[in-house]
Design a protein around this motif. Structure first.
Motif, PDB file in Angstrom:
ATOM      1  N   LYS A   1       0.833  -1.203   0.000  1.00  0.00           N
ATOM      2  CA  LYS A   1       0.000   0.000   0.000  1.00  0.00           C
ATOM      3  C   LYS A   1       0.871   1.258   0.000  1.00  0.00           C
ATOM      4  O   LYS A   1       0.622   2.207  -0.749  1.00  0.00           O
TER       5      LYS A   1
ATOM      6  N   GLU B   1       2.691   1.620  -3.493  1.00  0.00           N
ATOM      7  CA  GLU B   1       1.757   2.046  -4.528  1.00  0.00           C
ATOM      8  C   GLU B   1       1.365   3.508  -4.342  1.00  0.00           C
ATOM      9  O   GLU B   1       1.166   4.235  -5.314  1.00  0.00           O
ATOM     10  N   ALA B   2       1.279   3.964  -3.099  1.00  0.00           N
ATOM     11  CA  ALA B   2       0.964   5.376  -2.831  1.00  0.00           C
ATOM     12  C   ALA B   2       2.072   6.284  -3.371  1.00  0.00           C
ATOM     13  O   ALA B   2       1.793   7.373  -3.881  1.00  0.00           O
TER      14      ALA B   2
ATOM     15  N   PHE C   1       4.034   5.628  -6.002  1.00  0.00           N
ATOM     16  CA  PHE C   1       3.907   5.663  -7.458  1.00  0.00           C
ATOM     17  C   PHE C   1       2.731   6.532  -7.900  1.00  0.00           C
ATOM     18  O   PHE C   1       2.835   7.287  -8.869  1.00  0.00           O
ATOM     19  N   LYS C   2       1.624   6.476  -7.180  1.00  0.00           N
ATOM     20  CA  LYS C   2       0.431   7.254  -7.551  1.00  0.00           C
ATOM     21  C   LYS C   2       0.546   8.733  -7.198  1.00  0.00           C
ATOM     22  O   LYS C   2      -0.318   9.523  -7.549  1.00  0.00           O
TER      23      LYS C   2
ATOM     24  N   GLU D   1       0.514   9.879  -4.085  1.00  0.00           N
ATOM     25  CA  GLU D   1      -0.168  10.124  -2.813  1.00  0.00           C
ATOM     26  C   GLU D   1       0.838  10.241  -1.671  1.00  0.00           C
ATOM     27  O   GLU D   1       0.510  10.726  -0.589  1.00  0.00           O
TER      28      GLU D   1
ATOM     29  N   ARG E   1       9.603   8.996  -5.076  1.00  0.00           N
ATOM     30  CA  ARG E   1       9.149   9.650  -6.307  1.00  0.00           C
ATOM     31  C   ARG E   1       9.929  10.953  -6.404  1.00  0.00           C
ATOM     32  O   ARG E   1       9.916  11.775  -5.484  1.00  0.00           O
TER      33      ARG E   1
ATOM     34  N   CYS F   1      10.841   7.207 -10.322  1.00  0.00           N
ATOM     35  CA  CYS F   1      10.937   6.645  -8.980  1.00  0.00           C
ATOM     36  C   CYS F   1      12.259   5.896  -8.858  1.00  0.00           C
ATOM     37  O   CYS F   1      12.682   5.231  -9.804  1.00  0.00           O
TER      38      CYS F   1
ATOM     39  N   LEU G   1       5.970  -1.929 -10.256  1.00  0.00           N
ATOM     40  CA  LEU G   1       6.240  -0.519  -9.992  1.00  0.00           C
ATOM     41  C   LEU G   1       7.571  -0.159 -10.642  1.00  0.00           C
ATOM     42  O   LEU G   1       8.555  -0.895 -10.502  1.00  0.00           O
TER      43      LEU G   1
END
Length: 139
Positions: free
Chosen positions: A12, A15-16, A18-19, A21, A66, A80, A114
């Motif tokens: 989680k 992935e945050a 990469f997005k 967030e 990131r 990234c 990712l």
């Protein structure tokens, strides 16, 4: 066997990043568990200086960050990197496990599909700054 502990929470967090967030996710080596454990994340407004403040000379860490490109205004460009940190004062057992820890971490990133633009190996903040500068990424 070296591994990443608590895959769901780690996935989680990664992935945050990469997005967009989160700016970075930091995992640290737990000698007792011989695993990487999630020890922090930087929200979307966090800086790489915030990540650098979390790195300990007495530990081995892996981070997924990131990065903004110097002079790049487009948010469509996503870069990234993995920061493989082996602090100079880390215990010998952690230093010996550092490559296996990095491999477990990059294997997890690959499994999650990712992207990784580069891996920066560092044992001091100067190493980290030089690694980022070589790629025209700003800290």
């Amino acid at each position: 066997m070296t591994r990443v502990q608590d895959d769901a929470a780690v996935e989680k967090a990664l992935e945050a990043v990469f997005k967009g967030e989160a700016r970075w996710a930091l995992l640290s080596h737990s000698v007792k568990a011989n695993a990487l454990v999630l020890t922090g994340t930087g929200d979307a407004a966090a800086t790489l200086e915030d990540l650098a403040d979390e790195l300990s000379e007495a530990r081995v860490h892996c981070a997924y960050a990131r990065l903004p490109l110097a002079g790049e205004k487009s948010i469509a460009v996503v870069k990234c990197v993995v920061v493989a940190w082996c602090g100079e004062s880390a215990p010998a057992t952690s230093k010996a496990a550092s490559l296996a820890l990095e491999r477990a971490f990059t294997d997890l990133l690959a499994r999650l599909q990712l992207p990784v633009s580069d891996v920066i190996h560092a044992k001091t903040l100067t190493d980290l700054q030089i690694g980022l500068k070589l790629h025209d990424w700003r800290m």
